[in-house]
Design a protein around this motif. Structure first.
Motif, PDB file in Angstrom:
ATOM      1  N   ASP A  36      -4.524 -13.499 -14.937  1.00 47.52           N
ATOM      2  CA  ASP A  36      -4.030 -14.789 -13.614  1.00 47.52           C
ATOM      3  C   ASP A  36      -4.809 -13.938 -12.818  1.00 47.52           C
ATOM      4  OD1 ASP A  36      -2.217 -15.561 -12.191  1.00 47.52           O
ATOM      5  OD2 ASP A  36      -0.907 -14.404 -11.739  1.00 47.52           O
ATOM      6  N   VAL A  38      -6.067 -12.796  -8.980  1.00 47.43           N
ATOM      7  CA  VAL A  38      -4.998 -11.996  -8.548  1.00 47.43           C
ATOM      8  C   VAL A  38      -5.893 -12.486  -7.285  1.00 47.43           C
ATOM      9  CG1 VAL A  38      -4.927  -9.698  -7.627  1.00 47.43           C
ATOM     10  CG2 VAL A  38      -4.672 -10.129  -9.793  1.00 47.43           C
ATOM     11  N   THR A 131      -2.499 -12.548  -4.914  1.00 48.71           N
ATOM     12  CA  THR A 131      -1.640 -14.074  -5.736  1.00 48.71           C
ATOM     13  C   THR A 131      -1.168 -13.869  -7.121  1.00 48.71           C
ATOM     14  OG1 THR A 131      -3.237 -15.494  -6.363  1.00 48.71           O
ATOM     15  CG2 THR A 131      -2.758 -15.595  -3.915  1.00 48.71           C
ATOM     16  N   VAL A 132      -0.266 -14.852  -7.020  1.00 56.02           N
ATOM     17  CA  VAL A 132       0.420 -14.193  -8.432  1.00 56.02           C
ATOM     18  C   VAL A 132       1.018 -15.663  -9.300  1.00 56.02           C
ATOM     19  CG1 VAL A 132       1.329 -11.989  -7.972  1.00 56.02           C
ATOM     20  CG2 VAL A 132       2.602 -14.760  -8.114  1.00 56.02           C
ATOM     21  N   ASN A 133       0.915 -15.862 -10.780  1.00 54.58           N
ATOM     22  CA  ASN A 133       0.875 -16.511 -10.683  1.00 54.58           C
ATOM     23  C   ASN A 133       0.385 -18.533 -10.729  1.00 54.58           C
ATOM     24  OD1 ASN A 133       2.369 -18.608 -13.364  1.00 54.58           O
ATOM     25  ND2 ASN A 133       4.036 -19.420 -11.690  1.00 54.58           N
ATOM     26  N   ALA A 139       1.626 -12.753  -3.811  1.00 53.22           N
ATOM     27  CA  ALA A 139       1.709 -11.094  -4.257  1.00 53.22           C
ATOM     28  C   ALA A 139       2.911 -10.134  -3.540  1.00 53.22           C
ATOM     29  CB  ALA A 139       0.811 -10.291  -5.177  1.00 53.22           C
ATOM     30  N   GLY A 153       2.619 -10.381 -10.469  1.00 55.23           N
ATOM     31  CA  GLY A 153       2.085 -11.010 -11.597  1.00 55.23           C
ATOM     32  C   GLY A 153       2.164 -10.373 -12.545  1.00 55.23           C
ATOM     33  N   GLU A 154       1.216 -10.458 -13.269  1.00 51.12           N
ATOM     34  CA  GLU A 154       0.446 -10.429 -15.060  1.00 51.12           C
ATOM     35  C   GLU A 154       0.812  -8.624 -14.897  1.00 51.12           C
ATOM     36  OE1 GLU A 154      -2.184 -12.166 -17.783  1.00 51.12           O
ATOM     37  OE2 GLU A 154      -1.650 -13.797 -17.014  1.00 51.12           O
TER      38      GLU A 154
END
Length: 598
Positions: A36, A38, A131-133, A139, A153-154
């Motif tokens: 993902d 970031v 950021t996530v996804n 985040a 996130g991951e």
């Protein structure tokens, strides 16, 4: 600032990121290069146009006037100097730590930013917006006395700093009166003096890279370009498994509005073969040795059967392609793809590339693990597969999604698989197996010379029984299928150049594919043309064209996959290993010898 591929990579063979000309970290994935993003703003909203843009990490000066960037010599450590209108200067040093510690290489998924006042008292604002996804949201964050945790996130990340946390969490403007250190990495406490430790990491990381560069056998000319390309190729390795990714990015289009947006953050066995071939020419045996471990695992898993053209960096076979709906794409030109459907393709050249990558291990005494008779036996099923498929249709190295043919390049790579197995068997004293594989190679050669040779046109064609042109025909010399002075090859080179050259640059092919006619040139193909020109006696023309390609590099000294016909802009994923391989190979071939200055 409009989104651009004028980006500086940093990394350590576990972490990697891209920094733009404003000094912002705009692309980095976690927990791996194919994870993902970031920092995702390279494919998201432009921070210069959208104040609420997410997915980047910046250091900005009040009344900012100019930015100057360069790498520390012979390292991937980036130094950015930002000057304000009054002449105050802040320096930002970006790197991912890498050095030997406790008998192993320390290379965490971590990014370090060291911010120093150089002149005056600059006023800075730090924006840390992961950021996530795939850009879906910012985040979530929690704060401590000296850190900010980013979750959702991951991978949960922690940024530890000696700057006031509220200055960073609130994106507050503050005076930079003393150095600031920032360490973004795993969610672990930083149980050491941050400033002293990150300064030590900088020193040891610098020493590591300069020590590695000293092991390279570089040409006399164009050394800076070759060294930068070699360092970047090493950054494209996922050292934990030995995988080598085709590029650090996904979904940079091949040209404006093309829809040719592919995810290149995986290990193509073909691309990796070219990478280790180029680095071998520079003497970088460490990359070869690590990649061979990855290949041996692939071969074991195939059990003598089908081998995919690409795998995940963790050997994952399934790379299901999907769209990341929350990112608009580079300059808004989506779609953003995650995964790559090419893992389902039949690309028969891959069997040759496995053996071409491996065969050196039967001859190279430098390696910690020279290849054995057992390794040879494990490769023979790969050779059998190559022989079985040498005259069968596939999607070609260019991964056509809508048609199949028997492609000459794929057949030649199948020939190379049999031919090199014969060489390895002879080296091991297995004379009966050498005769066997040499016989197989002779059969494949005869088929190619009969089916790929177009008698009416007097040249090789890209497909059996066809008349198509394809830049990969230029590789027949490189794999030693024909000699450079063979009249058949001279005729083929002339036809390829006439049909596919656009000004200084080369197309892969000129016929429409699944997405229409190509509108940009393919950089590795131009380097293949340079090699062919040199080998056919057009040395000065080759040098001129090589200098043209060097002039088209980014400020970081790198190239992407594609270039506009007018040379004005780079397109495609970045940094592209294929293109950097071409640069290294051509520099090595064209350079004056060291003996000329002794």
């Amino acid at each position: 600032m409009t989104q651009s591929l004028d980006l500086f990579p940093i990394g350590n063979c576990a972490a990697s990121g891209l920094i733009d000309r404003a000094g912002r970290l705009v692309w980095a994935c976690a927990p791996r290069v194919d994870g993902d993003p970031v920092f995702s703003t390279l494919l998201g909203a432009d921070p210069d146009e959208h104040a609420d843009a997410q997915g980047y990490w910046s250091v900005e000066l009040e009344d900012q006037a100019s930015v100057r960037q360069s790498y520390l010599r012979n390292t991937p450590i980036l130094v950015t100097e930002i000057t304000d209108k009054a002449g105050a200067i802040a320096q930002v040093i970006d790197f991912c730590p890498r050095y030997r510690q406790f008998g192993r290489v320390y290379r965490p998924l971590a990014f370090i930013r060291l911010i120093r006042p150089i002149a005056g008292v600059p006023k800075i604002r730090i924006k840390l917006r992961p950021t996530v996804n795939w850009g879906e949201r910012a985040a979530e964050r929690t704060t401590g006395s000296n850190h900010i945790r980013f979750v959702g996130g991951e991978m949960t990340l922690r940024m530890t700093t000696d700057a006031p946390i509220s200055h960073i969490s609130g994106e507050r403007l503050f005076r930079l009166e003393e150095p600031v250190s920032m360490f973004l990495g795993p969610d672990e406490g930083f149980d050491a003096d941050l400033t002293a430790t990150t300064e030590r990491m900088l020193k040891e990381t610098t020493a590591y890279w300069r020590g590695w560069v000293r092991t390279l056998s570089v040409p006399l000319e164009w050394q800076e370009a070759v060294i930068r390309a070699a360092i970047t190729l090493k950054l494209c390795a996922h050292e934990e498994t030995g995988a080598i990714v085709a590029a650090m990015t996904t979904s940079i289009p091949e040209h404006e509005g093309s829809q040719r947006n592919w995810d290149y953050r995986y290990c193509w066995l073909r691309d990796a073969y070219y990478v280790v071939q180029a680095l071998n020419r520079l003497g970088a045996a460490d990359m070869l040795e690590n990649y061979l471990g990855y290949l041996r695992n692939i071969v074991d898993r195939s059990k003598g059967g089908h081998v995919q053209p690409l795998y995940g960096v963790g050997l994952e076979p399934s790379l299901t392609e999907r769209f990341a709906e929350h990112l608009p794409g580079y300059r808004g030109m989506g779609p953003v793809r995650v995964g790559n459907q090419a893992h389902e393709h039949l690309q028969h050249d891959v069997y040759g590339q496995i053996i071409l990558s491996t065969v050196q291990a039967f001859f190279d005494q430098r390696l910690l693990r020279p290849a054995t008779v057992e390794d040879f036996r494990s490769l023979e099923p790969v050779g059998e597969r190559a022989f079985e498929l040498h005259d069968k249709p596939d999607a070609s190295l260019w991964e056509f999604r809508g048609r199949e043919n028997v492609h000459t390049y794929s057949a030649v790579m199948c020939w190379a698989a049999c031919d090199r197995l014969g060489n390895a068997a002879a080296k091991l004293g297995l004379l009966e197996r050498a005769d066997f594989w040499n016989g197989r190679a002779a059969i494949v050669r005869a088929t190619i010379e009969d089916k790929a040779w177009n008698k009416d046109l007097g040249r090789f064609a890209a497909t059996f029984g066809g008349d198509e042109l394809d830049a990969s025909l230029l590789q027949l010399v490189d794999v030693r299928f024909v000699s450079p002075d063979d009249p058949r090859m001279a005729a083929t080179i002339a036809a390829v150049e006439k049909g596919l050259r656009r000004g200084p640059y080369m197309l892969r092919y000129a016929i429409p594919d699944d997405f229409g006619e190509p509108k940009t040139a393919f950089n590795i193909c131009t380097f293949w043309l340079i090699e062919a020109l040199h080998l056919s006696g057009r040395a000065e023309e080759a040098r001129t064209l090589f200098e043209e390609m060097l002039d088209r590099r980014t400020a970081a000294g790198l190239l992407s996959e594609d270039i506009a016909f007018d040379g004005a802009e780079l397109w495609g994923n970045y940094p592209q290993t294929y293109s950097l391989v071409g640069l290294i190979n051509c520099a090595t071939m064209l350079s004056r010898p060291w003996s000329s200055v002794r």
